[in-house]
Design an enzyme around this catalytic site. Structure first.
Site, PDB file in Angstrom:
ATOM      1  N   ALA A 238       0.832  -1.208   0.000  1.00  0.00           N
ATOM      2  CA  ALA A 238       0.000   0.000   0.000  1.00  0.00           C
ATOM      3  C   ALA A 238       0.872   1.265   0.000  1.00  0.00           C
ATOM      4  O   ALA A 238       2.106   1.202   0.156  1.00  0.00           O
ATOM      5  CB  ALA A 238      -0.942  -0.030   1.188  1.00  0.00           C
ATOM      6  N   HIS A 239       0.206   2.382  -0.116  1.00  0.00           N
ATOM      7  CA  HIS A 239       0.831   3.689  -0.322  1.00  0.00           C
ATOM      8  C   HIS A 239       1.937   4.033   0.685  1.00  0.00           C
ATOM      9  O   HIS A 239       1.855   3.689   1.865  1.00  0.00           O
ATOM     10  CB  HIS A 239      -0.261   4.764  -0.240  1.00  0.00           C
ATOM     11  CG  HIS A 239      -0.854   4.825   1.144  1.00  0.00           C
ATOM     12  ND1 HIS A 239      -0.375   5.666   2.113  1.00  0.00           N
ATOM     13  CD2 HIS A 239      -1.851   4.126   1.731  1.00  0.00           C
ATOM     14  CE1 HIS A 239      -1.067   5.501   3.224  1.00  0.00           C
ATOM     15  NE2 HIS A 239      -1.962   4.561   3.012  1.00  0.00           N
ATOM     16  N   ASP A 240       2.960   4.707   0.207  1.00  0.00           N
ATOM     17  CA  ASP A 240       4.017   5.308   1.043  1.00  0.00           C
ATOM     18  C   ASP A 240       4.843   4.298   1.841  1.00  0.00           C
ATOM     19  O   ASP A 240       5.506   4.675   2.818  1.00  0.00           O
ATOM     20  CB  ASP A 240       3.416   6.343   2.018  1.00  0.00           C
ATOM     21  CG  ASP A 240       2.752   7.484   1.265  1.00  0.00           C
ATOM     22  OD1 ASP A 240       3.476   8.348   0.735  1.00  0.00           O
ATOM     23  OD2 ASP A 240       1.503   7.483   1.167  1.00  0.00           O
ATOM     24  N   THR A 241       4.803   3.069   1.464  1.00  0.00           N
ATOM     25  CA  THR A 241       5.604   2.045   2.152  1.00  0.00           C
ATOM     26  C   THR A 241       6.944   1.887   1.450  1.00  0.00           C
ATOM     27  O   THR A 241       7.028   2.029   0.228  1.00  0.00           O
ATOM     28  CB  THR A 241       4.785   0.738   2.206  1.00  0.00           C
ATOM     29  OG1 THR A 241       3.867   0.863   3.287  1.00  0.00           O
ATOM     30  CG2 THR A 241       5.633  -0.495   2.393  1.00  0.00           C
TER      31      THR A 241
END
Ligand SMILES: CC(=O)SCCNC(=O)CCNC(=O)[C@H](O)C(C)(C)COP(=O)(O)OP(=O)(O)OC[C@H]1O[C@@H](n2cnc3c(N)ncnc32)[C@H](O)[C@@H]1OP(=O)(O)O
Length: 211
Positions: free
Chosen positions: A138-141
């Protein structure tokens, strides 16, 4: 184009990478380098020699790119071979065409993403990382170099994963978690707290199983 992928390691993992490299049309040809087999051909793909022959093969234009085909049982060797060749030979980046990758995601060299994975906005995947089938990031990982993600790993948003981490099949990590380097997460575990100490963690919620 006459692109030839050299894969270090002719075992099962190397053969899977070869399979996707050819069937998903990332390379025209695949060859192996392997320090343990005496076979000259594996499943129709030539074994060009041992790892000591890699640089010579590249200078003779027998390969154009390299990839590490060494699995999670030998994480140090995965990292060491990458470091030996990273500035000498271009590493391939193979993302199966069935994957969804947001255009803002940054994916390093030597990364292979198996079919049906999803990589969301602002994800960073560093070099020499393997994502097996059906991973969701998922996002920003961010995932540091040399990590190995088994099938169906699910990482929520804003997670930081250190180098040489192994994530077992179907494990889940909730958002905003940091996992330190050299950690191993067992199959089906759910990580709900930061993990800073090296070791193997299993269960729901994930707890240290072995140092
Ligand atoms: C395409 C592919 O195949 S990619 C590879 C996919 N494979 C995986 O994801 C494998 C992930 N590996 C695991 O989950 C392993 O069981 C590991 C790494 C967590 C532990 O392996 P080992 O260190 O050999 O531990 P071992 O099997 O001896 O088990 C030790 C104890 O932990 C328990 N245990 C092991 N794995 C788990 C797990 N995932 N969840 C809960 N408990 C577990 C065992 O039942 C055992 O408990 P006991 O002492 O009460 O009997």
């Amino acid at each position: 184009m006459n692109s030839v992928l050299g894969i270090i390691g002719a075992g099962h993992l190397g053969q899977q990478i070869a399979h996707y490299a050819i069937t998903d049309k990332h390379f025209e040809q695949v060859v192996f380098f392997d320090d343990f087999t005496s076979d000259s051909n594996i499943n129709g793909w030539p074994v060009l020699g041992r790892t000591q022959d890699i640089l010579k093969s590249f200078s003779q234009k027998k390969i154009t790119h390299l990839m590490i085909g060494i699995g999670y049982k030998h994480m140090e060797a995965r990292a060491n071979f990458y470091d030996i060749y990273k500035d000498k030979i271009p590493f391939a980046r193979i993302i199966h065409s069935s994957c969804w990758v947001d255009p803002t995601a940054i994916i390093g060299e030597g990364v292979i993403v198996y079919p049906n994975s999803a990589i969301d906005a602002h994800v960073v995947i560093k070099n020499n990382v393997l994502l097996n089938i059906g991973c969701t990031i998922a996002h920003d990982t961010s995932i540091a170099s040399h990590c190995f993600l088994s099938p169906r790993v699910a990482l929520a948003g804003f997670i930081i994963v250190g180098e040489q981490v192994i994530l077992g099949i179907n494990c889940t990590v909730i958002d905003n978690i940091t996992i330190g380097q050299n950690v191993k997460i067992g199959a089906g575990a759910v990580v709900v707290r930061d993990i800073t100490e090296k070791g193997t963690y299993v269960g729901v919620p994930a707890k240290l199983n072995k140092k």
